[in-house]
Scaffold this motif. Structure first.
Motif, PDB file in Angstrom:
ATOM      1  N   UNK A   1      26.095  35.912  42.687  1.00 18.00           N
ATOM      2  CA  UNK A   1      26.538  34.517  42.693  1.00 18.00           C
ATOM      3  C   UNK A   1      27.523  34.266  43.831  1.00 18.00           C
ATOM      4  N   UNK A   2      28.561  35.077  43.918  1.00 13.39           N
ATOM      5  CA  UNK A   2      29.563  34.891  44.964  1.00 13.39           C
ATOM      6  C   UNK A   2      30.415  36.142  45.092  1.00 13.39           C
ATOM      7  N   UNK A   3      31.212  36.177  46.168  1.00  9.34           N
ATOM      8  CA  UNK A   3      32.136  37.267  46.439  1.00  9.34           C
ATOM      9  C   UNK A   3      33.527  36.666  46.623  1.00  9.34           C
ATOM     10  N   UNK A   4      34.516  37.231  45.925  1.00  8.72           N
ATOM     11  CA  UNK A   4      35.880  36.707  45.955  1.00  8.72           C
ATOM     12  C   UNK A   4      36.802  37.644  46.726  1.00  8.72           C
ATOM     13  N   UNK A   5      37.600  37.063  47.625  1.00  6.97           N
ATOM     14  CA  UNK A   5      38.552  37.855  48.391  1.00  6.97           C
ATOM     15  C   UNK A   5      39.825  38.135  47.617  1.00  6.97           C
ATOM     16  N   UNK A   6      40.117  37.335  46.628  1.00 13.30           N
ATOM     17  CA  UNK A   6      41.347  37.504  45.852  1.00 13.30           C
ATOM     18  C   UNK A   6      40.983  37.552  44.378  1.00 13.30           C
ATOM     19  N   UNK A   7      40.316  38.619  43.930  1.00 17.71           N
ATOM     20  CA  UNK A   7      39.867  38.659  42.534  1.00 17.71           C
ATOM     21  C   UNK A   7      41.041  38.634  41.572  1.00 17.71           C
ATOM     22  N   UNK A   8      40.809  38.017  40.434  1.00 16.44           N
ATOM     23  CA  UNK A   8      41.871  37.862  39.444  1.00 16.44           C
ATOM     24  C   UNK A   8      42.347  39.229  38.940  1.00 16.44           C
ATOM     25  N   UNK A   9      43.665  39.427  38.955  1.00 16.59           N
ATOM     26  CA  UNK A   9      44.275  40.667  38.467  1.00 16.59           C
ATOM     27  C   UNK A   9      45.045  40.447  37.166  1.00 16.59           C
ATOM     28  N   UNK A  10      44.869  39.283  36.568  1.00 14.87           N
ATOM     29  CA  UNK A  10      45.578  39.003  35.317  1.00 14.87           C
ATOM     30  C   UNK A  10      45.056  39.926  34.217  1.00 14.87           C
ATOM     31  N   UNK A  11      45.959  40.563  33.516  1.00 14.88           N
ATOM     32  CA  UNK A  11      45.602  41.480  32.433  1.00 14.88           C
ATOM     33  C   UNK A  11      45.526  40.688  31.131  1.00 14.88           C
ATOM     34  N   UNK A  12      44.475  39.883  31.032  1.00 10.02           N
ATOM     35  CA  UNK A  12      44.366  38.903  29.953  1.00 10.02           C
ATOM     36  C   UNK A  12      43.734  39.457  28.692  1.00 10.02           C
ATOM     37  N   UNK A  13      43.452  40.749  28.655  1.00  5.73           N
ATOM     38  CA  UNK A  13      42.880  41.367  27.459  1.00  5.73           C
ATOM     39  C   UNK A  13      43.214  42.850  27.488  1.00  5.73           C
ATOM     40  N   UNK A  14      43.126  43.535  26.354  1.00  9.37           N
ATOM     41  CA  UNK A  14      43.358  44.986  26.359  1.00  9.37           C
ATOM     42  C   UNK A  14      42.411  45.721  27.309  1.00  9.37           C
ATOM     43  N   UNK A  15      41.181  45.198  27.439  1.00 10.69           N
ATOM     44  CA  UNK A  15      40.231  45.825  28.353  1.00 10.69           C
ATOM     45  C   UNK A  15      40.752  45.783  29.789  1.00 10.69           C
ATOM     46  N   UNK A  16      41.215  44.616  30.229  1.00 14.48           N
ATOM     47  CA  UNK A  16      41.711  44.493  31.603  1.00 14.48           C
ATOM     48  C   UNK A  16      43.059  45.189  31.774  1.00 14.48           C
TER      49      UNK A  16
END
Length: 674
Positions: free
Chosen positions: A606-621
């Motif tokens: 779909x797309x490529x992001x240069x600044x991917x989200x680093x928010x630790x919004x779940x135990x998995x992340x």
């Protein structure tokens, strides 16, 4: 020697001097010959004795004893000339008559005609300049000795100053200790005087013993002790959970955070705004690592991604829409915008449901109306899309997506059904589109609050992409897949072994294009839904959870993950010659790749992001993202700036060893060729 012979010899000297100059005689010989002409007129025999004396040991002793009395000269030749002149004058004045041990008898022939002058044998009058070499060598050695002595004296003086300072410090310390001891002694003696007892002397002895111990000189520093570790500095630009980067660096004791951008060894920012890439090839002594490549928009920009993937597919004779959804670039700053809009509309009308299709004449009239509204100048360039899209793209509602090329996290994305709705959106964005979004923040009491924020988005570059209307669903909800790709400083490309699935909050349906919580799965959007996190923490699933969900239909890791890895590497190779075309040093970047599955398990980039989200919004992340960043730093930061570091990762991940680097090498970026 008669007076007549002396005069003849004196008259012959100028010819001899000229002859020597023609034969490249040394400057010392010429100076001696010129001086001897004047002296010879006074006393030729004295000249002979002076010449002999210059070759005697007496002149060597005179030369050595005179070195310390004379000022500095630019060269040994100049010094030798001055000493020789002084010695000659002393010999003339004193008039000493001494026999030289190695006398050279000067034999001057009778005057001859000018025709016979070239045949004169002048070596009899020539002084061998090599005889002065020992003298010159002694002078240079003497000068070196004097310089060494002066340097030793300066070092000794500097050492004395340092010793004096140390002595003053010790003396002050002694006086301070003595004053304290004296005061304590007076107080104790006063108390002891009131009640005298035998232990008084022992107590005094102990007190003085302790005082002497305090006055002892400190233990000298061992010259062979290990040097202090090198300290490196990093700069954080803030945003996108930059505290995570600080937490990763906290486990590297040789690093500290700085606010001085100019001297930082590593810079981490959300964008490369302010990065001076041209300096990376200049200041080689100061290494600086940046977390973005200079030309990363070649792949992170939606339009450029389409252009580069399409160009590579053309070389390999592939259908680009087997890799990405059907996409058209519309850039109003591009001269080919009229051609691209025509190609899009013709494809749109050709593949529309029968109820929405227009005949050829009506379609042309509609296209002319669109161009007039958008104020697009006509162009002779024609473009026709020959590739066909798969059946999973079409449905009864015929949905499309409009995406501004320079935005991420779902900003500016619209789902539309009607072509007129698209034209209105394009016009709004060129003048400035007011978009409202919910933002989450914490108040003074630490409570999570939300507020509506209005953004003015203004852009003239877009992609129009066909919506996949028959997607693969999990629990009747739409999802996409986020994986990370890492590009190292040497353009080696890595794929992180784990990713995560981003779930929509509401069940999938195509008859409601206004509800973004159905269609857009970005966490930045879904977190504002009332149903966010009700079924999965953070609306996210792991690869293992999805593998279990689809285990009866497909091998998720063996088929889907491997296919994503293959497609990601292909996409990165399409910019192999562009992303670092100026060969900058010390750039690295972590990209976020988003993939989508249709109901037949076909996968699309779909797309490529240069600044991917680093928010630790779940135990998995909270488990994956710190390990992902730390392992990337092991491959770059720890290699460019070597430090002593524990090989065991401080960020454990289930089913992976703490000593394993979870970045898997895909290969070097090599240009795609047919």
């Amino acid at each position: 020697m008669s007076e007549e012979q002396q005069n003849n010899n004196a008259n012959q000297l100028p010819s001899l001097v000229n002859l020597r100059s023609n034969r490249n005689v040394s400057q010392v010989d010429l100076n001696f010959a010129q001086k001897s002409k004047t002296i010879q007129s006074e006393n030729w025999e004295m000249l002979q004795r002076v010449k002999e004396s210059l070759e005697s040991k007496a002149f060597s002793n005179f030369f050595t004893s005179s070195l310390a009395k004379l000022p500095n000269f630019k060269s040994p030749q100049e010094l030798a000339k001055v000493l020789a002149d002084q010695f000659i004058q002393n010999e003339i004045k004193k008039g000493k008559k001494r026999e030289a041990k190695s006398a050279i008898k000067i034999q001057v022939p009778q005057p001859q005609t000018s025709d016979s002058l070239p045949a004169l044998k002048t070596p009899q009058m020539k002084l061998d300049k090599n005889k002065f070499n020992p003298i010159r060598s002694k002078s240079r050695d003497k000068l070196r000795e004097l310089e060494i002595i002066k340097e030793q004296e300066r070092e000794k003086e500097q050492q004395n100053k340092e010793n004096n300072k140390t002595s003053e410090k010790i003396l002050k310390q002694k006086n301070k200790i003595f004053s304290k001891d004296t005061q304590r002694q007076k107080e104790q003696d006063k108390s002891f005087a009131e009640q005298p007892s035998p232990p008084i002397k022992l107590q005094k002895y102990i007190r003085h013993t302790l005082s002497i111990a305090k006055l002892q000189s400190p233990i000298p520093i061992d010259a062979n002790q290990q040097p202090q570790p090198t300290i490196y500095s990093y700069f954080l630009g803030g945003g996108n959970n930059s505290e995570l980067i600080k937490r990763v660096f906290d486990y590297r004791s040789d690093w500290h955070q700085t606010t001085n951008i100019a001297r930082a060894n590593f810079r981490w920012q959300q964008s490369n705004h302010g990065y001076k890439y041209f300096k990376l090839n200049w200041h080689k002594s100061h290494k600086e690592l940046l977390n973005h490549f200079e030309f990363h928009p070649e792949i992170s920009n939606k339009k450029n991604l389409l252009v580069n993937v399409s160009a590579a597919c053309e070389i390999l004779k592939l259908n680009p829409f087997d890799i990405t959804p059907v996409t058209f670039a519309i850039d109003f700053t591009d001269s080919s915008v009229e051609c691209n809009i025509s190609a899009f509309y013709n494809f749109y009308n050709k593949n529309a449901p029968e109820a929405k299709q227009l005949n050829k004449q009506d379609a042309q009239n509609k296209l002319n109306e669109i161009k007039k509204k958008l104020r697009i100048a006509p162009s002779k360039e024609k473009k026709q899309l020959e590739f066909q899209m798969r059946d999973t793209f079409t449905g009864p509602d015929y949905l499309w997506l409009l995406k501004p090329t320079g935005l991420n996290r779902g900003r500016g994305i619209h789902v539309f059904q009607d072509i007129d709705n698209l034209i209105d959106l394009l016009i709004d964005y060129q003048y400035g589109y007011h978009e409202k979004q919910l933002e989450t923040y914490k108040d003074e009491n630490g409570q999570t609050q939300q507020k509506v924020v209005q953004y003015l988005l203004k852009t003239s570059s877009f992609v129009v992409q066909k919506y996949i209307e028959k997607p693969l669903l999990i629990k009747n909800r739409k999802f996409d897949i986020r994986v990370w790709v890492f590009l190292n400083t040497d353009l080696s490309c890595y794929f992180f072994k784990e990713g995560y699935i981003r779930m929509a909050s509401e069940e999938y349906r195509t008859n409601d294009v206004e509800n973004i919580y159905i269609h857009l799965t970005n966490n930045a959007i879904q977190q504002h839904s009332d149903k966010y996190g009700q079924q999965e923490l953070g609306n996210q699933l792991s690869f293992d959870q999805v593998s279990d969900y689809f285990k009866s239909k497909i091998d998720f890791r063996g088929k889907i993950v491997e296919k994503m890895k293959e497609m990601a590497y292909f996409a990165m190779r399409t910019v192999a010659t562009k992303i670092n075309k100026l060969n900058r040093k010390f750039c690295m970047e972590i990209f976020g790749f988003d993939f989508f599955l249709d109901e037949l398990f076909n996968i699309y980039l779909i797309e490529v992001n240069t600044n991917p989200c680093l928010e630790e919004s779940s135990p998995l992340l909270q488990m994956l993202i710190p390990r992902m960043v730390d392992d990337a730093f092991v491959l770059t930061v720890d290699q460019i700036f070597p430090i002593q570091r524990d090989v065991v990762s401080k960020f454990p991940v289930t089913n992976y060893s703490d000593t394993e680097n979870m970045w898997q090498l895909m290969g070097e970026l090599t240009e795609i060729q047919g």
